[in-house]
Design a protein around this motif. Structure first.
Motif, PDB file in Angstrom:
ATOM      1  N   HIS A 102       1.088  -1.048   0.110  1.00 54.74           N
ATOM      2  CA  HIS A 102       0.115  -0.116   0.549  1.00 54.74           C
ATOM      3  C   HIS A 102       1.161   1.186   0.147  1.00 54.74           C
ATOM      4  N   ARG A 103       0.588   1.744  -1.489  1.00 45.41           N
ATOM      5  CA  ARG A 103       1.753   2.887  -1.162  1.00 45.41           C
ATOM      6  C   ARG A 103       3.311   2.842  -0.589  1.00 45.41           C
ATOM      7  N   GLY A 104       3.981   1.112  -1.066  1.00 41.39           N
ATOM      8  CA  GLY A 104       4.985   1.496  -1.062  1.00 41.39           C
ATOM      9  C   GLY A 104       4.892   0.434   0.322  1.00 41.39           C
ATOM     10  N   ALA A 105       5.818   0.559   1.422  1.00 39.18           N
ATOM     11  CA  ALA A 105       5.907  -0.279   3.094  1.00 39.18           C
ATOM     12  C   ALA A 105       5.866   1.964   3.842  1.00 39.18           C
ATOM     13  N   PRO A 106       4.464   2.092   3.487  1.00 38.56           N
ATOM     14  CA  PRO A 106       5.254   3.370   4.696  1.00 38.56           C
ATOM     15  C   PRO A 106       5.227   3.902   6.005  1.00 38.56           C
ATOM     16  N   LEU A 107       5.123   1.918   6.461  1.00 37.91           N
ATOM     17  CA  LEU A 107       4.559   1.896   7.638  1.00 37.91           C
ATOM     18  C   LEU A 107       6.320   2.926   8.731  1.00 37.91           C
ATOM     19  N   GLN A 108       7.278   2.169   7.729  1.00 34.04           N
ATOM     20  CA  GLN A 108       8.999   3.549   8.489  1.00 34.04           C
ATOM     21  C   GLN A 108       9.257   3.757   6.908  1.00 34.04           C
ATOM     22  N   PHE A 109       8.855   3.613   5.797  1.00 41.81           N
ATOM     23  CA  PHE A 109       9.896   4.332   4.701  1.00 41.81           C
ATOM     24  C   PHE A 109       8.833   5.616   4.170  1.00 41.81           C
ATOM     25  N   PRO A 110       9.214   6.782   3.174  1.00 39.89           N
ATOM     26  CA  PRO A 110       8.073   7.447   2.992  1.00 39.89           C
ATOM     27  C   PRO A 110       7.435   6.829   1.958  1.00 39.89           C
ATOM     28  N   GLU A 111       5.599   7.151   1.957  1.00 37.38           N
ATOM     29  CA  GLU A 111       5.282   6.358   0.631  1.00 37.38           C
ATOM     30  C   GLU A 111       5.156   7.216  -0.099  1.00 37.38           C
ATOM     31  N   HIS A 112       5.493   6.310  -1.541  1.00 41.68           N
ATOM     32  CA  HIS A 112       5.890   6.368  -2.730  1.00 41.68           C
ATOM     33  C   HIS A 112       6.687   7.075  -3.229  1.00 41.68           C
ATOM     34  N   THR A 113       7.691   5.999  -2.820  1.00 35.70           N
ATOM     35  CA  THR A 113       9.064   6.819  -2.653  1.00 35.70           C
ATOM     36  C   THR A 113       9.860   5.429  -3.381  1.00 35.70           C
ATOM     37  N   VAL A 114      10.827   5.130  -4.269  1.00 34.34           N
ATOM     38  CA  VAL A 114      11.259   4.539  -5.238  1.00 34.34           C
ATOM     39  C   VAL A 114      11.691   3.626  -3.913  1.00 34.34           C
ATOM     40  N   GLU A 115      12.348   3.840  -2.786  1.00 35.15           N
ATOM     41  CA  GLU A 115      12.791   3.116  -1.254  1.00 35.15           C
ATOM     42  C   GLU A 115      11.778   2.777  -0.906  1.00 35.15           C
ATOM     43  N   SER A 116      10.425   3.037  -0.893  1.00 38.23           N
ATOM     44  CA  SER A 116       9.470   2.613   0.208  1.00 38.23           C
ATOM     45  C   SER A 116       8.583   1.464  -0.853  1.00 38.23           C
ATOM     46  N   ASN A 117       8.286   1.243  -2.258  1.00 32.47           N
ATOM     47  CA  ASN A 117       8.620   0.743  -2.798  1.00 32.47           C
ATOM     48  C   ASN A 117       9.105  -0.556  -3.148  1.00 32.47           C
ATOM     49  N   ARG A 118      11.001  -0.696  -2.801  1.00 33.85           N
ATOM     50  CA  ARG A 118      11.951  -1.079  -2.986  1.00 33.85           C
ATOM     51  C   ARG A 118      11.664  -2.155  -1.617  1.00 33.85           C
ATOM     52  N   ALA A 119      11.017  -1.805  -0.195  1.00 34.56           N
ATOM     53  CA  ALA A 119      11.216  -2.076   0.724  1.00 34.56           C
ATOM     54  C   ALA A 119       9.685  -3.263   0.523  1.00 34.56           C
ATOM     55  N   ALA A 120       8.788  -2.502   0.063  1.00 39.76           N
ATOM     56  CA  ALA A 120       7.899  -3.642  -0.190  1.00 39.76           C
ATOM     57  C   ALA A 120       7.888  -5.314  -1.393  1.00 39.76           C
ATOM     58  N   ALA A 121       9.361  -4.601  -1.678  1.00 44.10           N
ATOM     59  CA  ALA A 121       9.268  -6.415  -2.818  1.00 44.10           C
ATOM     60  C   ALA A 121      10.000  -6.704  -1.919  1.00 44.10           C
ATOM     61  N   ARG A 122      11.045  -6.142  -1.244  1.00 43.14           N
ATOM     62  CA  ARG A 122      11.168  -7.255  -0.778  1.00 43.14           C
ATOM     63  C   ARG A 122      11.054  -7.850   0.848  1.00 43.14           C
ATOM     64  N   MET A 123       9.966  -7.588   0.892  1.00 43.79           N
ATOM     65  CA  MET A 123       8.777  -8.203   2.598  1.00 43.79           C
ATOM     66  C   MET A 123       8.402  -9.059   1.498  1.00 43.79           C
ATOM     67  N   GLY A 124       8.169  -9.711  -0.134  1.00 46.87           N
ATOM     68  CA  GLY A 124       7.258 -11.117  -0.846  1.00 46.87           C
ATOM     69  C   GLY A 124       5.585 -10.218  -1.244  1.00 46.87           C
ATOM     70  N   ALA A 125       5.754  -8.589  -0.751  1.00 47.94           N
ATOM     71  CA  ALA A 125       4.894  -7.944  -1.919  1.00 47.94           C
ATOM     72  C   ALA A 125       4.828  -8.173  -3.710  1.00 47.94           C
TER      73      ALA A 125
END
Length: 411
Positions: free
Chosen positions: A65-88
């Motif tokens: 959801h917008r990447g992984a915004p519990l800890q990363f700024p939403e809709h950023t490259v960093e947030s989405n890389r984190a979400a993919a690494r968590m298996g989304a």
């Protein structure tokens, strides 16, 4: 009665020593194990604990959801890389547009004042409503829209955690409002914003699928000749230009007319279009307020939606669950009506509105009395799958949903 056991204590310790990672970099991290350790003893906890040695793998049941915004700024490259690494298995770009009608990833057209550093630079002067400090009983305010600036100007911004300090007397104070259950650890220097086209390239490189949401404009449409239909079409055109298989794309909108546009004009994409259902906020002039848990008050009905060609519906989680006399979480009448119309159900958003230990917030309102520990995220997730029959769950921390999906054998 809730209490720690040796097995679950060891399980939590194992989270820090076992990577549970696959060669593509998918890993759970410690949080799913932390949550399991706090669950009430019972069959679900036992089942989830039994999966502690499983290898993490991507699942389309897990949607960033917008990447992984519990800890990363939403809709950023960093947030989405984190979400993919968590298996989304599916990632989201909420789509809006700039002054020069270029599509970018932002949750709303008018959220730059809370999700970026715009108020700290020269572009603050271009905001629809410049920063106004808190004074007496008046709260601090601002409104900065993507449509206030060009794409070139948008690219100069840095994403931050979505928050605002309404008691602020300076722009710097206003931008410093992150909730204490989130963190600014990953937003101090990073926060790379993306265009919609850049999100397509990034998500494709990460091996995941796409669920773009066409956001409601804050400006009057048509905007400088740019109509709502142009807007809906441009979103699809950017997937075509990138050569993306329509079967990998789930376009979303709260606007049923957008969904119908895709069904009628882009049927390959429209077959997977998701109607984000917020009709619980509506009111009928003749019959009064809509009952959010009574599908009979919803117009059009679930079957009428299906007859239009809608195949996917996505309400918030609380609309799908209620509790029975024993306090067990069960499917709501809304969920049952969607099932009867053969609509696939996706829902939002796990780990979004604060710890369950303090009530969980808006997203968990219908099961609030049945939750008292963060371990109940898994209880809710299990009820959404087994009772409400959802096929995908948006989460602000996808590792939790990924762990559940892997343990339950969900692809």
């Amino acid at each position: 009665m809730r209490h720690l056991t040796l097995t679950t204590a060891l399980l939590a310790m194992a989270a820090g020593t076992v990577s549970h990672a696959m060669p593509d970099g998918v890993t759970y991290g410690p949080r799913p194990f932390y949550l399991i350790d706090r669950m009430e003893d019972g069959p679900l906890k036992d089942k989830l604990a039994s999966c502690q040695g499983q290898s993490a793998k991507r699942s389309k049941f897990s949607i960033g959801h917008r990447g992984a915004p519990l800890q990363f700024p939403e809709h950023t490259v960093e947030s989405n890389r984190a979400a993919a690494r968590m298996g989304a298995g599916i990632l989201e770009c909420d789509v809006t547009f700039t002054a020069d009608k270029q599509l970018v990833c932002r949750h709303a057209q008018n959220d730059l004042h809370t999700t970026t550093d715009i108020l700290g630079g020269e572009l603050a002067a271009k905001c629809t409503q410049p920063f106004a400090p808190a004074q007496d009983d008046k709260k601090a305010s601002a409104e900065c829209r993507a449509s206030d600036i060009t794409l070139a100007e948008f690219r100069t911004l840095t994403g931050k955690m979505d928050a605002a300090n309404r008691a602020a007397t300076t722009p710097a104070e206003y931008m410093d409002g992150t909730a204490n259950w989130r963190t600014d650890l990953y937003s101090v220097q990073d926060g790379t914003l993306m265009t919609h086209a850049e999100s397509i390239a990034l998500f494709d490189s990460l091996g995941v699928d796409f669920t773009p949401e066409l956001k409601s404009p804050s400006v009057e449409m048509p905007f400088d000749g740019f109509s709502q239909a142009d807007y809906a079409q441009k979103l699809i055109d950017e997937y075509k230009a990138a050569g993306i298989d329509p079967a990998r794309v789930w376009p979303q909108s709260f606007n049923l007319d957008d969904v119908k546009y895709w069904i009628e004009n882009e049927p390959e994409f429209g077959a997977q279009a998701v109607y984000l259902d917020d009709r619980y906020e509506a009111s009928d002039e003749d019959e009064g307020p809509i009952d959010p848990m009574d599908p009979a008050t919803f117009k059009p009905t679930m079957q009428e939606l299906a007859d239009m060609g809608v195949n996917y519906i996505a309400p918030p989680m609380w609309m799908l669950l209620t509790t029975d006399e024993s306090g067990k979480m069960v499917a709501s009448e809304y969920a049952k009506a969607a099932q009867e119309a053969d609509l696939d159900i996706i829902t939002w958003t796990l780990e979004r509105s604060g710890p369950l230990t303090s009530g969980g917030g808006w997203y968990f309102q219908s099961v609030k009395e049945a939750t008292d520990t963060d371990g109940d995220y898994f209880t809710i997730l299990h009820a959404l799958r087994e009772e409400a029959g959802v096929i995908g769950v948006f989460s602000d921390w996808p590792a939790t949903v990924t762990y559940y999906a892997n343990c339950m054998g969900l692809e």
